[in-house]
Write a protein that holds these residues in place. Sequence first.
Motif, PDB file in Angstrom:
ATOM      1  N   GLN A 471       0.821  -1.207   0.000  1.00 55.77           N
ATOM      2  CA  GLN A 471       0.000   0.000   0.000  1.00 55.77           C
ATOM      3  C   GLN A 471       0.862   1.267   0.000  1.00 55.77           C
ATOM      4  O   GLN A 471       0.537   2.256  -0.677  1.00 55.77           O
ATOM      5  N   MET A 472       1.975   1.262   0.737  1.00 50.80           N
ATOM      6  CA  MET A 472       2.865   2.428   0.757  1.00 50.80           C
ATOM      7  C   MET A 472       3.516   2.645  -0.600  1.00 50.80           C
ATOM      8  O   MET A 472       3.703   3.778  -1.064  1.00 50.80           O
ATOM      9  N   LYS A 474       2.191   1.907  -3.428  1.00 49.44           N
ATOM     10  CA  LYS A 474       1.161   2.466  -4.296  1.00 49.44           C
ATOM     11  C   LYS A 474       0.978   3.963  -4.046  1.00 49.44           C
ATOM     12  O   LYS A 474       0.724   4.752  -4.954  1.00 49.44           O
ATOM     13  N   GLY A 475       1.090   4.387  -2.783  1.00 48.62           N
ATOM     14  CA  GLY A 475       0.869   5.796  -2.440  1.00 48.62           C
ATOM     15  C   GLY A 475       2.017   6.718  -2.813  1.00 48.62           C
ATOM     16  O   GLY A 475       1.853   7.939  -2.867  1.00 48.62           O
TER      17      GLY A 475
END
Length: 485
Positions: A471-472, A474-475
């Motif tokens: 998720q990190m 992706k961000g």
Amino acid sequence: MTRTTSFLRFLSLFFLLLFIFSPSYGAADSHFEGFEAEEDDVVEETIDHGSFKLTDLPLTRTDLPRAPIPDPVLENSEVNPSSDLDSQSSKPQPDQLKPSSPPSTTTFEYWDEDEFEGVPVHQPPPETPKDEESTVPADNQNTDPKPKTIFKKQQSYTVEIFFVSFLIMFIINYFTGKRENENLALSWAAKFATKDSIFEKNFSLLGVGEGDDSPLLLKEGQSVFKFYASGRRYCQGLLATMELKSRHDLIARIYNMIVPCKDEITFEVYINDDAMDHVVFALAKKKAAKSMQKEVRDLQRFAGIVAQPPSGRKWVSEELGVISESKEVAGDLITEAVLEQVFGEKAFEKFGKGFISMHFSDQHPGTHRKMLLFKFALPNADNMADMTRLVALVPYYIDLIGRYKLSSQARSKTEAARSKAAQEAYKELQNARQEALQKKKAERKKMLEEAEAKLSADAIRKREAKERARQMKKGMPKIKMTRAH
């Protein structure tokens, strides 16, 4: 005289009083049964039997002996041996030896037996003759067990006889019913599928084989027979299925006696794709027509019951109901020839007894889309000629449907209805696919949840760490790099 009479009266009165107050009169009166001694009274008696004397013997209820009453004869013989001669000379009579008569002299001769109710009286058991003892048990042993064993044997025999007789009847009925069904099917084939018959004139190939010796009928069961014909224009072939009563089954035969049913034959004609126009039509008896319109899928979707006939036309019998996609189709398929031969008011009473239904459709739900279905009731083997006009409807409608063409107006309506039905079918197919996909996703999700539940705590932590890192990643902003030239 008066003195003498008075003196005599005085003497008689004196002797009477003397007699009343004498002790002998009191002793005699004490044996009167109407008077009973009180419970606390004490009885004192003096009994003299020869030389033996018993004086002043007080007795109460509690002092009574529990031993049996002694026999006075034996007692006298033991006490007075000298009185044997007297006892022999004075033997008791047979009436005195009966067990019902009480003993003459005992030590308790003056007791009242009714007063002492609890004293057991010893009575010797009556002796039965040996002949009676030997005969009675033998009779009981010989007579009692026999009826029970005979009754049980009769019960077992009745059950066995019932089952054996039922088995014999079942076997006999099996062969006789089998023979009846075969004779009925063969009689139909002999009437309509042999040389110079209807099917032999309208089809080039009859039976299941290719040679001349090929059998006409195919037996699929004891009550199911099939006939196949091909080699005719407008159709690929014809299959006739005879579903007869289960005469070979005894239980089914008994059931058919209570709930009667008919022998039926069904003709399925497979029409060529280019030979049949847009036609959805059915004709049956009124009750059967209503049920068909509700249950059969193509009739429910495309057709409706025709309440009124086309103007200026003769119509079918009142017993029949017509289901059609349009009045035009119904009027074109119910011709004058058909009304005169079978479906008219007068003709149906004579020749339409075996008619059940007929159904024509180019939207038949099955492998063959375009089909003609005819269903008739079979008569007896001796009356097979009664359904000749019904069987003649099969080749007649094959030619009629093969040549039939709708008008442009009717065709446009039928095409619109079929396109709408195709769209609905496509939507139903798409919905079914979506439901199948959702079902697969739900099953996969459930399997993942079950797998996660089985994982340990360390594996869960590692998995969560990987998910956070993903998720990190992706961000984070995306940076493009270019090379300098």
